[in-house]
Design an enzyme around this catalytic site. Structure first.
Site, PDB file in Angstrom:
ATOM      1  N   ARG A   1      -0.672  -9.281  13.400  1.00 50.32           N
ATOM      2  CA  ARG A   1      -1.204  -8.225  12.518  1.00 50.32           C
ATOM      3  C   ARG A   1      -2.097  -8.830  11.434  1.00 50.32           C
ATOM      4  O   ARG A   1      -3.125  -8.256  11.071  1.00 50.32           O
ATOM      5  CB  ARG A   1      -0.057  -7.423  11.903  1.00 50.32           C
ATOM      6  CG  ARG A   1       0.547  -6.467  12.912  1.00 50.32           C
ATOM      7  CD  ARG A   1       1.950  -6.063  12.544  1.00 50.32           C
ATOM      8  NE  ARG A   1       2.021  -5.226  11.370  1.00 50.32           N
ATOM      9  CZ  ARG A   1       3.116  -5.101  10.613  1.00 50.32           C
ATOM     10  NH1 ARG A   1       4.208  -5.777  10.901  1.00 50.32           N
ATOM     11  NH2 ARG A   1       3.104  -4.305   9.569  1.00 50.32           N
TER      12      ARG A   1
ATOM     13  N   ARG B   1      11.365  -1.006  11.738  1.00 48.93           N
ATOM     14  CA  ARG B   1      10.025  -1.038  12.330  1.00 48.93           C
ATOM     15  C   ARG B   1       9.943  -2.205  13.297  1.00 48.93           C
ATOM     16  O   ARG B   1      10.098  -3.368  12.906  1.00 48.93           O
ATOM     17  CB  ARG B   1       8.971  -1.210  11.220  1.00 48.93           C
ATOM     18  CG  ARG B   1       8.608   0.094  10.556  1.00 48.93           C
ATOM     19  CD  ARG B   1       7.535  -0.090   9.518  1.00 48.93           C
ATOM     20  NE  ARG B   1       6.310  -0.673  10.038  1.00 48.93           N
ATOM     21  CZ  ARG B   1       5.162  -0.670   9.398  1.00 48.93           C
ATOM     22  NH1 ARG B   1       5.078  -0.092   8.210  1.00 48.93           N
ATOM     23  NH2 ARG B   1       4.095  -1.239   9.925  1.00 48.93           N
TER      24      ARG B   1
ATOM     25  N   ARG C   1      -9.573   0.904   9.157  1.00 47.17           N
ATOM     26  CA  ARG C   1      -9.184  -0.461   9.488  1.00 47.17           C
ATOM     27  C   ARG C   1     -10.262  -1.188  10.308  1.00 47.17           C
ATOM     28  O   ARG C   1     -10.073  -2.340  10.681  1.00 47.17           O
ATOM     29  CB  ARG C   1      -7.897  -0.436  10.306  1.00 47.17           C
ATOM     30  CG  ARG C   1      -6.632  -0.796   9.502  1.00 47.17           C
ATOM     31  CD  ARG C   1      -5.469  -0.691  10.454  1.00 47.17           C
ATOM     32  NE  ARG C   1      -4.297  -1.404  10.076  1.00 47.17           N
ATOM     33  CZ  ARG C   1      -3.246  -0.846   9.466  1.00 47.17           C
ATOM     34  NH1 ARG C   1      -3.274   0.398   9.091  1.00 47.17           N
ATOM     35  NH2 ARG C   1      -2.171  -1.566   9.244  1.00 47.17           N
TER      36      ARG C   1
ATOM     37  N   ARG D   1      11.312  -6.729   4.874  1.00 44.50           N
ATOM     38  CA  ARG D   1      11.271  -5.292   5.170  1.00 44.50           C
ATOM     39  C   ARG D   1      11.858  -5.019   6.554  1.00 44.50           C
ATOM     40  O   ARG D   1      12.531  -4.017   6.769  1.00 44.50           O
ATOM     41  CB  ARG D   1       9.819  -4.796   5.091  1.00 44.50           C
ATOM     42  CG  ARG D   1       9.672  -3.294   5.255  1.00 44.50           C
ATOM     43  CD  ARG D   1       8.285  -2.810   4.945  1.00 44.50           C
ATOM     44  NE  ARG D   1       7.353  -3.058   6.033  1.00 44.50           N
ATOM     45  CZ  ARG D   1       6.034  -2.810   5.985  1.00 44.50           C
ATOM     46  NH1 ARG D   1       5.502  -2.335   4.877  1.00 44.50           N
ATOM     47  NH2 ARG D   1       5.255  -3.044   7.018  1.00 44.50           N
TER      48      ARG D   1
ATOM     49  N   LYS E   1       0.828  -1.219   0.000  1.00 45.26           N
ATOM     50  CA  LYS E   1       0.000   0.000   0.000  1.00 45.26           C
ATOM     51  C   LYS E   1       0.864   1.271   0.000  1.00 45.26           C
ATOM     52  O   LYS E   1       0.570   2.203  -0.728  1.00 45.26           O
ATOM     53  CB  LYS E   1      -0.937   0.017   1.230  1.00 45.26           C
ATOM     54  CG  LYS E   1      -1.905  -1.167   1.285  1.00 45.26           C
ATOM     55  CD  LYS E   1      -2.938  -1.002   2.389  1.00 45.26           C
ATOM     56  CE  LYS E   1      -2.372  -1.014   3.798  1.00 45.26           C
ATOM     57  NZ  LYS E   1      -1.781  -2.298   4.228  1.00 45.26           N
TER      58      LYS E   1
HETATM   59  P1  AMP Z   1       0.735   0.429   8.909  1.00 51.45           P
HETATM   60  O1  AMP Z   1       1.925   1.280   8.673  1.00 51.45           O
HETATM   61  O2  AMP Z   1      -0.472   0.895   8.150  1.00 51.45           O
HETATM   62  O3  AMP Z   1       1.014  -1.040   8.690  1.00 51.45           O
HETATM   63  O4  AMP Z   1       0.352   0.584  10.445  1.00 51.45           O
HETATM   64  C1  AMP Z   1       1.246   0.194  11.473  1.00 51.45           C
HETATM   65  C2  AMP Z   1       0.483   0.033  12.762  1.00 51.45           C
HETATM   66  O5  AMP Z   1      -0.106   1.294  13.144  1.00 51.45           O
HETATM   67  C3  AMP Z   1      -0.677  -0.943  12.728  1.00 51.45           C
HETATM   68  O6  AMP Z   1      -0.266  -2.285  12.925  1.00 51.45           O
HETATM   69  C4  AMP Z   1      -1.532  -0.436  13.882  1.00 51.45           C
HETATM   70  O7  AMP Z   1      -0.969  -0.808  15.128  1.00 51.45           O
HETATM   71  C5  AMP Z   1      -1.369   1.077  13.755  1.00 51.45           C
HETATM   72  N1  AMP Z   1      -2.399   1.626  12.847  1.00 51.45           N
HETATM   73  C6  AMP Z   1      -2.201   2.170  11.601  1.00 51.45           C
HETATM   74  N2  AMP Z   1      -3.359   2.571  11.066  1.00 51.45           N
HETATM   75  C7  AMP Z   1      -4.328   2.266  11.972  1.00 51.45           C
HETATM   76  C8  AMP Z   1      -5.734   2.409  11.997  1.00 51.45           C
HETATM   77  N3  AMP Z   1      -6.403   2.916  10.945  1.00 51.45           N
HETATM   78  N4  AMP Z   1      -6.405   1.995  13.103  1.00 51.45           N
HETATM   79  C9  AMP Z   1      -5.743   1.488  14.152  1.00 51.45           C
HETATM   80  N5  AMP Z   1      -4.423   1.293  14.208  1.00 51.45           N
HETATM   81  C10 AMP Z   1      -3.708   1.681  13.121  1.00 51.45           C
END
Ligand code: AMP
Length: 193
Positions: A146, A134, A89, A128, A14
């Site tokens: 996740r 991360r 989400r 990654r 994404k």
């Molecule tokens: P991402 O970079 O989108 O994979 O997000 C990394 C982490 O941030 C996720 O595993 C969640 O812990 C948190 N996170 C990101 N976006 C959301 C969201 N829309 N709602 C809740 N937690 C989020």
């Protein structure tokens, strides 16, 4: 205005594809994950709240996330449109997003879903993790959590936007360029219909 949700499990690509789409369509990139990471790095109150959830691969509570997105949208009143990456989400987030946009007489045009098998996702995320710093990409246990959270809490949004006739699935394996072309073709199909 063009508002697109780029949907898909962690590791689907994404972020990479969002960067290409914002350039091509002159959109603003809203990545909730990026905003959380920025706040964690800068040790803000929001960052402190979010960190414990993110470290373990759980979702940050809806009220925190929705408030943050509302604030972001208000700070970009002149945007040509948004790519929503990693948001919504949960169904509650989807409903809140629809409401926030409707208040400005806007709406989501399209949910583009990058479809990738679990095995490939785990491989990509571990890869990654070697370079991304991360914490949530480092352990297979966190990655698995996740993916479980995605299936349980996030995947139902596909149905939610299908019911609004906005969902389009795109095969998410191939070169970056190939996948980008598939996404562009889907956008073209939707916006010309
Ligand atoms: P991402 O970079 O989108 O994979 O997000 C990394 C982490 O941030 C996720 O595993 C969640 O812990 C948190 N996170 C990101 N976006 C959301 C969201 N829309 N709602 C809740 N937690 C989020």
């Amino acid at each position: 205005m063009l508002n697109i949700i780029l949907f898909g499990p962690p590791g689907a690509g994404k972020g990479t594809q969002s960067n290409l789409l914002i350039d091509k369509f002159n959109l603003v990139h809203l990545s909730t994950g990026d905003i959380f990471r920025y706040n964690i790095k800068n040790e803000t109150e929001l960052g402190k709240t979010a960190n414990s959830y993110i470290e373990n691969g759980n979702l940050v509570p809806d009220e925190v996330t929705i408030g943050m997105v509302k604030d972001f949208l208000e700070r970009h009143p002149d945007a040509n449109g948004f790519i929503f990456d990693g948001f919504p989400r949960t169904i509650a987030q989807g409903e809140a997003l629809d409401k926030m946009l409707a208040e400005k007489d806007h709406s989501i045009d399209l949910m583009l879903a990058l479809e990738v098998e679990d095995e490939e996702l785990i491989k990509r995320l571990l890869e990654r993790g070697k370079t991304s710093n991360r914490a949530d990409d480092q352990s297979e246990e966190t990655i698995q959590n996740r993916l479980n959270v995605y299936k349980k809490e996030t995947a139902p949004l596909a149905e939610y936007y299908s019911e609004q006739d906005k969902y389009m699935g795109v095969h998410g394996v191939g070169t970056i360029e190939e996948i980008f072309e598939r996404l562009c073709a889907a956008i073209k199909m939707k916006t010309s219909s």
